[in-house]
Design an enzyme around this catalytic site. Structure first.
Site, mmCIF file in Angstrom:
data_model
loop_
_atom_site.group_PDB
_atom_site.id
_atom_site.type_symbol
_atom_site.label_atom_id
_atom_site.label_comp_id
_atom_site.label_asym_id
_atom_site.label_seq_id
_atom_site.Cartn_x
_atom_site.Cartn_y
_atom_site.Cartn_z
ATOM 1 N N LYS A 11 0.886 -1.142 -0.029
ATOM 2 C CA LYS A 11 -0.043 0.008 -0.022
ATOM 3 C C LYS A 11 0.881 1.283 -0.071
ATOM 4 O O LYS A 11 2.173 1.256 0.442
ATOM 5 C CB LYS A 11 -1.041 0.010 1.061
ATOM 6 C CG LYS A 11 -2.058 -1.114 1.243
ATOM 7 C CD LYS A 11 -2.920 -0.806 2.119
ATOM 8 C CE LYS A 11 -3.912 -2.032 2.051
ATOM 9 N NZ LYS A 11 -4.883 -2.058 3.428
ATOM 10 N N TYR A 51 -12.701 -2.047 -3.807
ATOM 11 C CA TYR A 51 -13.270 -2.065 -2.432
ATOM 12 C C TYR A 51 -14.720 -1.944 -2.508
ATOM 13 O O TYR A 51 -15.204 -1.681 -1.444
ATOM 14 C CB TYR A 51 -12.565 -1.132 -1.610
ATOM 15 C CG TYR A 51 -10.993 -1.341 -1.121
ATOM 16 C CD1 TYR A 51 -10.742 -2.620 -0.447
ATOM 17 C CD2 TYR A 51 -9.972 -0.716 -1.813
ATOM 18 C CE1 TYR A 51 -9.634 -2.633 0.223
ATOM 19 C CE2 TYR A 51 -8.452 -0.982 -0.914
ATOM 20 C CZ TYR A 51 -8.500 -2.058 -0.421
ATOM 21 O OH TYR A 51 -7.171 -2.334 0.307
ATOM 22 N N ASN A 114 -2.018 0.330 6.646
ATOM 23 C CA ASN A 114 -1.365 -0.821 7.416
ATOM 24 C C ASN A 114 -0.682 -1.714 6.259
ATOM 25 O O ASN A 114 -0.757 -2.790 6.363
ATOM 26 C CB ASN A 114 -2.511 -1.620 7.766
ATOM 27 C CG ASN A 114 -3.781 -2.059 6.885
ATOM 28 O OD1 ASN A 114 -3.735 -1.936 5.726
ATOM 29 N ND2 ASN A 114 -4.947 -2.734 7.217
ATOM 30 N N HIS A 117 -2.319 -5.349 1.597
ATOM 31 C CA HIS A 117 -3.683 -5.860 1.522
ATOM 32 C C HIS A 117 -3.443 -7.414 1.052
ATOM 33 O O HIS A 117 -2.345 -7.632 0.321
ATOM 34 C CB HIS A 117 -4.465 -5.407 0.380
ATOM 35 C CG HIS A 117 -5.445 -6.161 -0.210
ATOM 36 N ND1 HIS A 117 -6.799 -6.490 0.506
ATOM 37 C CD2 HIS A 117 -5.507 -7.202 -1.304
ATOM 38 C CE1 HIS A 117 -7.270 -7.303 -0.289
ATOM 39 N NE2 HIS A 117 -6.734 -7.906 -1.375
ATOM 40 N N GLU A 128 -9.527 -10.939 -7.863
ATOM 41 C CA GLU A 128 -8.365 -9.888 -7.490
ATOM 42 C C GLU A 128 -7.300 -9.881 -8.463
ATOM 43 O O GLU A 128 -7.058 -8.993 -8.970
ATOM 44 C CB GLU A 128 -8.015 -9.676 -5.825
ATOM 45 C CG GLU A 128 -9.264 -9.376 -5.352
ATOM 46 C CD GLU A 128 -9.039 -9.474 -3.719
ATOM 47 O OE1 GLU A 128 -7.785 -9.635 -3.298
ATOM 48 O OE2 GLU A 128 -9.742 -9.101 -2.794
HETATM 49 P P1 RTP Z 1 -7.279 -5.907 3.263
HETATM 50 O O1 RTP Z 1 -8.439 -6.091 2.664
HETATM 51 O O2 RTP Z 1 -6.491 -4.461 3.080
HETATM 52 O O3 RTP Z 1 -6.116 -6.939 3.127
HETATM 53 O O4 RTP Z 1 -7.269 -5.797 4.847
HETATM 54 P P2 RTP Z 1 -8.315 -6.760 5.882
HETATM 55 O O5 RTP Z 1 -8.938 -7.710 5.334
HETATM 56 O O6 RTP Z 1 -7.260 -6.990 7.261
HETATM 57 O O7 RTP Z 1 -9.200 -5.268 6.283
HETATM 58 P P3 RTP Z 1 -10.759 -5.356 5.500
HETATM 59 O O8 RTP Z 1 -11.705 -5.511 6.954
HETATM 60 O O9 RTP Z 1 -10.950 -5.990 4.533
HETATM 61 O O10 RTP Z 1 -10.478 -3.371 5.455
HETATM 62 C C1 RTP Z 1 -9.836 -3.363 4.275
HETATM 63 C C2 RTP Z 1 -8.955 -2.240 4.774
HETATM 64 O O11 RTP Z 1 -9.682 -0.878 4.841
HETATM 65 C C3 RTP Z 1 -8.990 -0.185 5.850
HETATM 66 N N1 RTP Z 1 -9.668 -0.015 7.028
HETATM 67 N N2 RTP Z 1 -9.708 1.020 7.651
HETATM 68 N N3 RTP Z 1 -10.604 3.219 9.561
HETATM 69 C C4 RTP Z 1 -10.974 1.740 9.775
HETATM 70 O O12 RTP Z 1 -11.587 1.358 10.853
HETATM 71 C C5 RTP Z 1 -10.413 0.875 8.876
HETATM 72 N N4 RTP Z 1 -10.896 -0.525 8.873
HETATM 73 C C6 RTP Z 1 -10.445 -1.029 7.690
HETATM 74 C C7 RTP Z 1 -7.694 -0.866 6.197
HETATM 75 O O13 RTP Z 1 -6.823 -0.322 5.255
HETATM 76 C C8 RTP Z 1 -7.987 -2.487 5.605
HETATM 77 O O14 RTP Z 1 -6.972 -3.186 5.365
HETATM 78 MG MG MG Z 2 -10.138 -7.455 3.352
#
Ligand code: RTP
Ligand code: MG
Length: 140
Positions: A11, A51, A114, A117, A128
């Site tokens: 990212k 997204y 973070n 992804h 994807e």
């Molecule tokens: P990713 O999809 O990026 O691999 O991450 P993940 O599954 O761990 O997290 P996900 O719940 O799918 O959320 C996608 C991305 O959104 C951002 N995020 N921001 N501000 C917030 O509360 C929040 N929550 C999620 C993060 O960049 C997350 O990786």
């Molecule tokens: Mg995710």
């Protein structure tokens, strides 16, 4: 265990801090092989589409703005049980909750910035990968 593929994004927070190599080193040390990689700047439309599942979430607009704020490196990773292996080395979404040695614990800045992804299922990995790569761009 079968050799499978997953999709990864390094990212903008990580590319900005010149951590493309540091992230890739942790992926490789976890037993994943980079079989496709390109540095791109995502368009707003691309990020919103990618997204799309999160479009009703409160963080969606900020997330899209963040993902287009700088270059990203999109990658296809190959290895045994690649989806889960990558999720394990990534660590929890919020780096504050991530285990020691994971990419997010060692390198990430915040729950949004973070660093990586990773696909969350084999089905989504296929979707994807196809969103960013033509088959001939992937060399296994
Ligand atoms: P990713 O999809 O990026 O691999 O991450 P993940 O599954 O761990 O997290 P996900 O719940 O799918 O959320 C996608 C991305 O959104 C951002 N995020 N921001 N501000 C917030 O509360 C929040 N929550 C999620 C993060 O960049 C997350 O990786
Ligand atoms: Mg995710």
């Amino acid at each position: 265990m079968a050799v499978t593929r997953t999709f990864s994004i390094i990212k903008p927070d990580a590319t900005r801090r010149n951590l493309t190599g540091a992230v890739t080193k942790l992926l490789e040390e976890a037993g994943l092989r980079v079989v496709a990689s390109k540095r791109i700047r995502m368009s707003r439309e691309q990020a919103e589409g990618f997204y799309g599942v999160h479009k009703e979430r409160p963080f969606f607009a900020d997330l899209v703005a963040f993902m287009i704020s700088g270059p990203v490196v999109v990658q296809v990773l190959e290895g045994e049980n690649a989806v889960q292996r990558n999720r394990d080395i990534m660590g929890a979404t919020n780096p504050a909750n991530a285990d020691a040695g994971t990419i997010r614990k060692e390198l990430a800045e915040s729950i949004e910035a973070n660093s990586v992804h990773g696909s969350d299922s084999e089905e989504n990995a296929a979707i994807e990968i196809a969103y960013f790569f033509k088959p001939e761009e992937i060399v296994g």
